[in-house]
Design an enzyme around this catalytic site. Structure first.
Site, PDB file in Angstrom:
ATOM      1  N   HIS A 343       5.191 -98.205 -74.429  1.00 14.20           N
ATOM      2  CA  HIS A 343       4.754 -96.995 -73.718  1.00 14.20           C
ATOM      3  C   HIS A 343       3.546 -96.312 -74.328  1.00 14.20           C
ATOM      4  O   HIS A 343       3.094 -95.295 -73.800  1.00 14.20           O
ATOM      5  CB  HIS A 343       5.877 -95.961 -73.656  1.00 14.20           C
ATOM      6  CG  HIS A 343       7.015 -96.355 -72.787  1.00 14.20           C
ATOM      7  ND1 HIS A 343       7.080 -96.036 -71.448  1.00 14.20           N
ATOM      8  CD2 HIS A 343       8.135 -97.051 -73.056  1.00 14.20           C
ATOM      9  CE1 HIS A 343       8.201 -96.505 -70.938  1.00 14.20           C
ATOM     10  NE2 HIS A 343       8.862 -97.138 -71.893  1.00 14.20           N
ATOM     11  N   LYS A 534       2.252 -80.854 -68.775  1.00 18.13           N
ATOM     12  CA  LYS A 534       2.587 -82.032 -69.573  1.00 18.13           C
ATOM     13  C   LYS A 534       2.717 -81.578 -71.006  1.00 18.13           C
ATOM     14  O   LYS A 534       2.400 -80.428 -71.321  1.00 18.13           O
ATOM     15  CB  LYS A 534       1.499 -83.109 -69.454  1.00 18.13           C
ATOM     16  CG  LYS A 534       0.086 -82.550 -69.701  1.00 18.13           C
ATOM     17  CD  LYS A 534      -1.016 -83.573 -69.464  1.00 18.13           C
ATOM     18  CE  LYS A 534      -1.368 -83.798 -68.022  1.00 18.13           C
ATOM     19  NZ  LYS A 534      -0.920 -85.079 -67.461  1.00 18.13           N
ATOM     20  N   ARG A 535       3.180 -82.485 -71.902  1.00 16.86           N
ATOM     21  CA  ARG A 535       3.251 -82.103 -73.312  1.00 16.86           C
ATOM     22  C   ARG A 535       1.864 -81.683 -73.817  1.00 16.86           C
ATOM     23  O   ARG A 535       0.832 -82.180 -73.354  1.00 16.86           O
ATOM     24  CB  ARG A 535       3.782 -83.276 -74.148  1.00 16.86           C
ATOM     25  CG  ARG A 535       5.268 -83.464 -73.987  1.00 16.86           C
ATOM     26  CD  ARG A 535       6.049 -82.269 -74.477  1.00 16.86           C
ATOM     27  NE  ARG A 535       6.112 -82.254 -75.906  1.00 16.86           N
ATOM     28  CZ  ARG A 535       7.162 -82.632 -76.615  1.00 16.86           C
ATOM     29  NH1 ARG A 535       8.278 -83.031 -76.006  1.00 16.86           N
ATOM     30  NH2 ARG A 535       7.144 -82.609 -77.931  1.00 16.86           N
ATOM     31  N   LYS A 540      -4.379 -85.409 -74.545  1.00 21.18           N
ATOM     32  CA  LYS A 540      -4.261 -85.006 -73.137  1.00 21.18           C
ATOM     33  C   LYS A 540      -5.318 -83.955 -72.768  1.00 21.18           C
ATOM     34  O   LYS A 540      -5.512 -83.636 -71.605  1.00 21.18           O
ATOM     35  CB  LYS A 540      -2.851 -84.486 -72.852  1.00 21.18           C
ATOM     36  CG  LYS A 540      -1.769 -85.578 -73.005  1.00 21.18           C
ATOM     37  CD  LYS A 540      -0.384 -85.032 -72.723  1.00 21.18           C
ATOM     38  CE  LYS A 540       0.734 -86.009 -73.048  1.00 21.18           C
ATOM     39  NZ  LYS A 540       0.960 -87.003 -71.969  1.00 21.18           N
ATOM     40  N   THR A 642       2.960 -90.062 -65.373  1.00 23.23           N
ATOM     41  CA  THR A 642       3.803 -90.102 -64.177  1.00 23.23           C
ATOM     42  C   THR A 642       3.700 -88.770 -63.442  1.00 23.23           C
ATOM     43  O   THR A 642       3.894 -88.716 -62.224  1.00 23.23           O
ATOM     44  CB  THR A 642       5.277 -90.389 -64.537  1.00 23.23           C
ATOM     45  OG1 THR A 642       5.639 -89.577 -65.664  1.00 23.23           O
ATOM     46  CG2 THR A 642       5.491 -91.848 -64.885  1.00 23.23           C
ATOM     47  N   LYS A 646       3.488 -87.688 -59.334  1.00 29.77           N
ATOM     48  CA  LYS A 646       4.273 -86.641 -58.667  1.00 29.77           C
ATOM     49  C   LYS A 646       3.349 -85.667 -57.946  1.00 29.77           C
ATOM     50  O   LYS A 646       3.599 -85.255 -56.807  1.00 29.77           O
ATOM     51  CB  LYS A 646       5.138 -85.879 -59.693  1.00 29.77           C
ATOM     52  CG  LYS A 646       6.203 -86.751 -60.341  1.00 29.77           C
ATOM     53  CD  LYS A 646       6.779 -86.141 -61.625  1.00 29.77           C
ATOM     54  CE  LYS A 646       7.486 -87.241 -62.418  1.00 29.77           C
ATOM     55  NZ  LYS A 646       7.794 -86.833 -63.810  1.00 29.77           N
TER      56      LYS A 646
HETATM   57  O1  73E Z   1       1.665 -92.186 -70.668  1.00 28.86           O
HETATM   58  C1  73E Z   1       3.013 -91.859 -70.870  1.00 28.86           C
HETATM   59  C2  73E Z   1       3.882 -92.716 -69.955  1.00 28.86           C
HETATM   60  O2  73E Z   1       3.650 -92.384 -68.614  1.00 28.86           O
HETATM   61  C3  73E Z   1       3.398 -92.132 -72.329  1.00 28.86           C
HETATM   62  O3  73E Z   1       2.651 -91.290 -73.180  1.00 28.86           O
HETATM   63  C4  73E Z   1       4.891 -91.867 -72.525  1.00 28.86           C
HETATM   64  O4  73E Z   1       5.615 -92.736 -71.635  1.00 28.86           O
HETATM   65  C5  73E Z   1       5.346 -92.489 -70.262  1.00 28.86           C
HETATM   66  C6  73E Z   1       6.242 -93.393 -69.446  1.00 28.86           C
HETATM   67  O5  73E Z   1       5.836 -94.722 -69.540  1.00 28.86           O
HETATM   68  C7  73E Z   1       5.316 -92.112 -73.924  1.00 28.86           C
HETATM   69  N1  73E Z   1       6.253 -91.405 -74.607  1.00 28.86           N
HETATM   70  C8  73E Z   1       6.351 -91.951 -75.803  1.00 28.86           C
HETATM   71  N2  73E Z   1       5.511 -92.943 -75.900  1.00 28.86           N
HETATM   72  N3  73E Z   1       4.847 -93.045 -74.717  1.00 28.86           N
HETATM   73  C9  73E Z   1       7.243 -91.518 -76.873  1.00 28.86           C
HETATM   74  C10 73E Z   1       7.125 -92.060 -78.147  1.00 28.86           C
HETATM   75  C11 73E Z   1       7.984 -91.640 -79.152  1.00 28.86           C
HETATM   76  C12 73E Z   1       8.956 -90.692 -78.896  1.00 28.86           C
HETATM   77  C13 73E Z   1       9.075 -90.154 -77.621  1.00 28.86           C
HETATM   78  C14 73E Z   1       8.224 -90.568 -76.618  1.00 28.86           C
END
Ligand code: 73E
Length: 808
Positions: A343, A534-535, A540, A642, A646
């Protein structure tokens, strides 16, 4: 009424809104149970291949509206409440928001559960039943302050405790070598501490209520055996204390999104839920089978990022140590069972546990990881003779500095498929972190672009637009979002445009009321609702948006006679509690809001609001009301996003970089219906490779950027502490501006300007907004999950038999 009395134990006169919520939830739950059991029974009878989605996060939000809507009994319930003189909204609002996740990764898991159940796929979610979800965010003096999120405080009517589903999970101790019955070398893990994992099940109601799947979350329970060593020392209290501490495992969700903390408790959480889940999966499998050879044909295990990747070593341990399989056979089964989703490429988020920590906490797993590594490197060495640099990059152990286990490499090696979450992200995976692995295993990496569930994110969150859509194209879009493309031609219909605008306006009024309640600020419903939710993270680039806000503020003050398009800048998002820069950005947004919102010279043409405590429930109010969707990360850094999907589905136009899934959103909605700006991922890469750039030069050549930055640095927004924003200014100047905020500023302002000009033409704006909604069908998580099912899991829909015993 009978539920209120018999399950909640209250008389109607004394019942609070919360009691009524519990009453309604229990009544709904009763409608679900028979179908849930039918579903489980069908899977069992057909011996169907199941998919197990292992995730440290499930960001599900509220479930009442979701259950009522998916069961198709929303109106019935509303009428029943009416007769009791109760409002549905009040009852719905009494439900806490289940925030067992940080952001996109956890919400994706929740969308996948909805999509699997809605399509009859035999899918199980496995995770942790955190007692405290993601912290509650409040602003005190403009600063973020965190409060514990006690979502279970008043009980959770959706879950079923399963005290009989209990598995032991071990930590620490040591490994003993011995000879097995046929004289082979074997190992056992001894003198370990034990914790029990107890199951809590939540039914996952698919759309239409045909399939009800299961989300199984583990809670840590102390074992009942005392440590006699301590006992004999007379350290009774110490022994008891240790037992109590073991229950901390499921106490709290780590609040870090895409950042790694490396804390031992986190590693223990990861192993705790992974081990319990694998034991449960094997127990279910062994009810039907005697040999493990068929496991890959009956179970697909999806690793949601590397958080459960220790499961690869754990399955090897269970097969080899407990079930006496030969190593090579066990490895073949393991690899054919697991698949891994990556991710993020952010280096700070790539898990790498210190070897010394794993040796101590999971000694047998460390041995197994060494063994996997040795076998792999030996095989590779034969081919890649002499290329030691390559071998050290492929190794599961990072030998630079403190030795660490690269969990991404372990997950890659132990999986039959590895996927990224957008086309661009998957390409970048091949070029960067998994470059060598991709050369070694060219068929393993594939793309699965993320999606979102149209049930929650359109049908439930946006009843105004949903009902309008259904009057025109029927309700097929709810379970087959590709049908929404039939709206395209309606973009040319002036009456439909008017109705589309009316739905948006209704949502904007609802949001304006929410903003007033939350912040006390009055905003213009007819202004552009420009939304970045978003976070909080530097990549970002909320800062880019803030700088544009300040520049716009200055222009409005300089040119008071121009007829400006009114703009409302809406921000929301949490910062990780230890992420100081992100928290400072929050304070800056609040400080800018204070100045701008109270300056009469902008005549209400500009307002800035930062909504507190962004979560799924807040998103459901904000997203349907957005006109403009801010997706402005530095190209190459957002794996997918995501929220972008939305917002576009709800008829917001995107202003964004060619990053993550924005690239594919542009392809679907058309380049004319999106505002793209800024450097591309390739350009960012080239710029960085050539040694970066000098932000000072860029700033000097852009007067409006210079003025905005000067205001921040001289304390125009922080007269009480003029140096407050020194770290931000520093990062954007001498710090080298790693996220290229200044580099993209001019083009961002151009795109913002284009959006404002377009907004003046309401017919044209609406036309494009409709085309966004109409062309987002592909981004349904139903499509995503189907791709996983067909190309990775090889699982197929099962249609539960509801004619059997007990069906009501
Ligand atoms: O771009 C997003 C993505 O849409 C990405 O930053 C996020 O996952 C979403 C779903 O695919 C994400 N979260 C984390 N890594 N990528 C993450 C890593 C460590 C702890 C918690 C979350």
């Amino acid at each position: 009424m009978e539920w209120l009395v018999y399950s909640v134990g209250k008389d109607a006169r004394a019942a609070t809104r919360r009691d009524w919520f519990h009453t309604v939830a229990l009544a709904v739950r009763d409608r679900v149970v028979d179908r849930w059991m039918d579903t489980t029974r069908s899977y069992y009878h057909e011996d169907a291949k199941r998919v197990y989605y292992l995730s440290l996060e499930f960001l599900i939000g509220r479930l009442l509206t979701n259950s009522l809507s998916n069961l198709g009994i929303m109106d019935e319930c509303r009428q029943a409440l009416d007769r009791l003189g109760l409002s549905m909204e009040d009852v719905v609002d009494a439900e806490p928001d289940a925030a067992l996740g940080n952001g996109g990764l956890g919400r994706l898991a929740a969308c996948f559960l909805d999509s699997m159940a809605s399509q009859g796929l035999p899918g199980y979610g496995y995770g942790i039943r955190y007692e405290f979800g993601l912290f509650e965010q409040r602003f005190e003096n403009g600063w973020q302050v965190e409060y514990p999120e006690q979502w279970l405080q008043f009980g959770n009517p959706w879950e079923f405790a399963r005290p009989e589903v209990l598995y032991p999970v071990q930590f620490y101790g040591r490994v003993e070598e011995f000879r097995d019955s046929v004289g082979e070398r074997a190992y056992r893990w001894v003198d370990a501490d034990r914790v029990l994992a107890m199951a809590y099940d939540t039914p996952v109601v698919g759309y239409g209520g045909e399939t009800i799947n299961t989300l199984r979350l583990w809670s840590a329970r102390a074992t009942r055996d005392f440590n006699f060593g301590h006992f004999n020392d007379g350290a009774y209290m110490k022994a008891v204390e240790q037992k109590i501490l073991s229950e901390n495992l499921s106490r709290v969700l780590y609040p870090n999104d895409a950042t790694e903390t490396g804390k031992e408790l986190r590693l223990k959480q990861e192993y705790f839920f992974t081990s319990a889940s694998l034991q449960d999966i094997l127990r279910r499998y062994l009810q039907h089978h005697t040999s493990f050879d068929n496991l890959p044909n009956k179970a697909a295990i999806q690793l949601n990022d590397t958080h459960p990747a220790i499961g690869i070593a754990e399955l090897m341990r269970l097969l080899v140590d407990q079930h006496a399989l030969r190593w090579d056979n066990a490895w073949e089964i393991t690899r054919a069972t697991f698949a891994y989703t990556n991710h993020t490429l952010l280096p700070e988020a790539l898990e790498a546990w210190p070897v010394r920590m794993i040796e101590r906490v999971l000694p047998r797993h460390m041995q197994i990881i060494y063994e996997i590594n040795a076998k792999f490197l030996n095989r590779t060495k034969a081919k890649a003779a002499g290329d030691n640099a390559r071998l050290s990059r492929l190794s599961l152990i990072d030998e630079r500095g403190e030795r660490r286990v690269r969990m991404g490499n372990l997950a890659f090696l132990g999986s039959h498929h590895v996927n990224g979450v957008s086309a661009l992200h998957t390409d970048l995976m091949k070029q960067t972190v998994f470059h060598d692995f991709h050369e070694e295993f060219p068929d393993r990496i594939n793309n699965k672009t993320n999606g979102i569930t149209p049930r929650r994110w359109l049908k439930q969150a946006n009843p105004a637009l949903s009902e309008l859509i259904t009057t025109r194209i029927g309700q097929g879009w709810i379970s087959d979002l590709s049908q929404i493309s039939a709206l395209s031609e309606k973009a040319e219909d002036v009456v439909f445009r008017e109705e589309f605008r009316r739905a948006k306006r209704k949502n904007k009024k609802r949001l304006a009321a929410y903003i007033a309640r939350q912040t006390g600020e009055e905003v213009l419903v007819d202004s552009i609702f420009d939304v970045q939710v978003k976070r909080m993270h530097e990549y970002k680039r909320q800062l880019l948006n803030v700088l544009h806000t300040i520049a716009l503020y200055n222009e409005m003050r300089d040119n008071p006679t121009v007829s400006w398009v009114p703009v409302t800048k809406i921000f929301a998002g949490k910062a990780a509690p230890s992420y100081h820069m992100a928290k400072l950005i929050i304070k800056l947004i609040n400080d800018v809001a204070k100045v701008v919102n109270h300056d009469p010279s902008v005549h209400d043409n500009l307002k800035v609001v930062l909504l507190p405590n962004y979560n799924v429930t807040a998103a459901e109010i904000i997203i349907p009301a957005a006109d403009l969707s801010e997706q402005i990360s530095t190209a190459g850094m957002e794996a997918s996003g995501t929220g972008n999907m939305k917002l576009a589905l709800n008829g917001a136009l995107t202003i964004g970089t060619l990053d993550g899934a924005n690239v594919e959103i542009r392809e679907h909605v058309g380049a004319d219906n999106i505002f793209i700006f800024g450097m591309t991922a390739d350009e960012v890469n080239d710029l960085r490779a050539s040694g970066g750039f000098n932000p000072r030069e860029v700033i000097a050549s852009n007067p409006s950027l210079k003025r905005a930055l000067d205001m921040i640095s001289t304390g125009a927004f922080s007269p009480d502490d003029r140096n407050r924003y020194h770290p931000i200014v520093q990062a954007l100047t001498d710090g080298g501006d790693h996220f290229l905020v200044t580099a993209d500023f001019a083009d961002y302002c151009r795109a913002q300007d284009a959006a404002m000009q377009l907004y003046r033409d309401q017919e044209e704006w609406t036309r494009k907004a409709i085309l966004n909604t109409a062309n987002m069908g592909w981004f349904s998580s139903d499509r995503t999950v189907n791709e996983y099912a067909e190309e990775i899991w090889d699982v197929h829909p099962v249609h539960p038999n509801h004619d059997g015993e007990g069906f009501r």
